[in-house]
Design a protein around this motif. Structure first.
Motif, PDB file in Angstrom:
ATOM      1  N   THR A  32       0.833  -1.207   0.000  1.00  0.00           N
ATOM      2  CA  THR A  32       0.000   0.000   0.000  1.00  0.00           C
ATOM      3  C   THR A  32       0.864   1.252   0.000  1.00  0.00           C
ATOM      4  N   ARG A  33       1.894   1.255   0.835  1.00  0.00           N
ATOM      5  CA  ARG A  33       2.790   2.420   0.881  1.00  0.00           C
ATOM      6  C   ARG A  33       3.488   2.636  -0.460  1.00  0.00           C
ATOM      7  N   SER A  35       2.543   1.650  -3.462  1.00  0.00           N
ATOM      8  CA  SER A  35       1.578   2.062  -4.469  1.00  0.00           C
ATOM      9  C   SER A  35       1.168   3.528  -4.275  1.00  0.00           C
ATOM     10  N   ALA A  36       0.957   3.922  -3.037  1.00  0.00           N
ATOM     11  CA  ALA A  36       0.586   5.316  -2.749  1.00  0.00           C
ATOM     12  C   ALA A  36       1.725   6.261  -3.109  1.00  0.00           C
ATOM     13  N   GLU A  39       1.742   6.641  -6.872  1.00  0.00           N
ATOM     14  CA  GLU A  39       0.628   7.499  -7.283  1.00  0.00           C
ATOM     15  C   GLU A  39       0.950   8.961  -6.986  1.00  0.00           C
ATOM     16  N   LEU A  76      -3.135   3.882 -11.167  1.00  0.00           N
ATOM     17  CA  LEU A  76      -2.387   3.806  -9.912  1.00  0.00           C
ATOM     18  C   LEU A  76      -3.310   4.003  -8.707  1.00  0.00           C
ATOM     19  N   THR A  80      -3.849   1.385  -5.749  1.00  0.00           N
ATOM     20  CA  THR A  80      -3.686   1.801  -4.352  1.00  0.00           C
ATOM     21  C   THR A  80      -4.935   1.441  -3.544  1.00  0.00           C
ATOM     22  N   ARG A  83      -4.987  -2.275  -2.954  1.00  0.00           N
ATOM     23  CA  ARG A  83      -4.001  -2.656  -1.946  1.00  0.00           C
ATOM     24  C   ARG A  83      -4.445  -2.237  -0.546  1.00  0.00           C
ATOM     25  N   ARG A  84      -5.123  -1.104  -0.446  1.00  0.00           N
ATOM     26  CA  ARG A  84      -5.666  -0.694   0.864  1.00  0.00           C
ATOM     27  C   ARG A  84      -6.719  -1.683   1.336  1.00  0.00           C
TER      28      ARG A  84
END
Length: 148
Positions: A32-33, A35-36, A39, A76, A80, A83-84
């Protein structure tokens, strides 16, 4: 002699499950981190574009690049969000695994306390018997000395 905790094997299994769930949660949070961050970087690059086209062709090129970038940022953002969602599921799995482990750990702790108490009681009985025997020897020794 103390008895082994009857559910020791199950407790080890639950701890293993908890460890696996914790690993899954860590991996999901890292994803998650990552991907964020990707983005955010893409959004930053998109917002910093200060191109001033000098011709119609250049303007069309900038428009196409912006459209492509927006599409990439949208993808993206979807990644994200997914993934969250996975991280939330992993958190729920970890919480459930921790709850299962915790209940067995409490039982194991109570078992250990009970066994320790039983051990102390047995030791006290032996000490009481030794003290009683020593007292009897002392009394009979005094009686012998008085009889002389």
């Amino acid at each position: 002699m103390t008895r082994n905790f009857a559910l020791g094997g199950l407790l080890r299994l639950r701890r293993l499950e908890e460890d696996q769930a914790a690993g899954g949660l860590a991996a999901a949070n890292a994803g998650t981190r990552e991907s964020a961050a990707r983005e955010a970087a893409a959004r930053s690059v998109l917002s910093e574009s200060t191109a001033t086209p000098g011709s119609l062709g250049a303007l069309q090129g900038v428009a196409a690049a912006r459209a492509s970038s927006r599409s990439m940022v949208a993808e993206l953002a979807a990644v994200t969000a997914e993934r969250r969602r996975r991280a939330e599921e992993a958190q729920q799995e970890y919480s459930a695994a921790r709850k299962n482990t915790l209940s067995l750990e409490k039982l194991a702790f109570r078992h250990a306390e009970t066994e320790a108490q039983l051990e102390l009681q047995a030791e006290q009985i032996v000490l009481d018997e030794l003290a009683g025997t020593a007292w009897q020897r002392g009394v009979s020794h005094l009686a012998e000395e008085r009889g002389r």
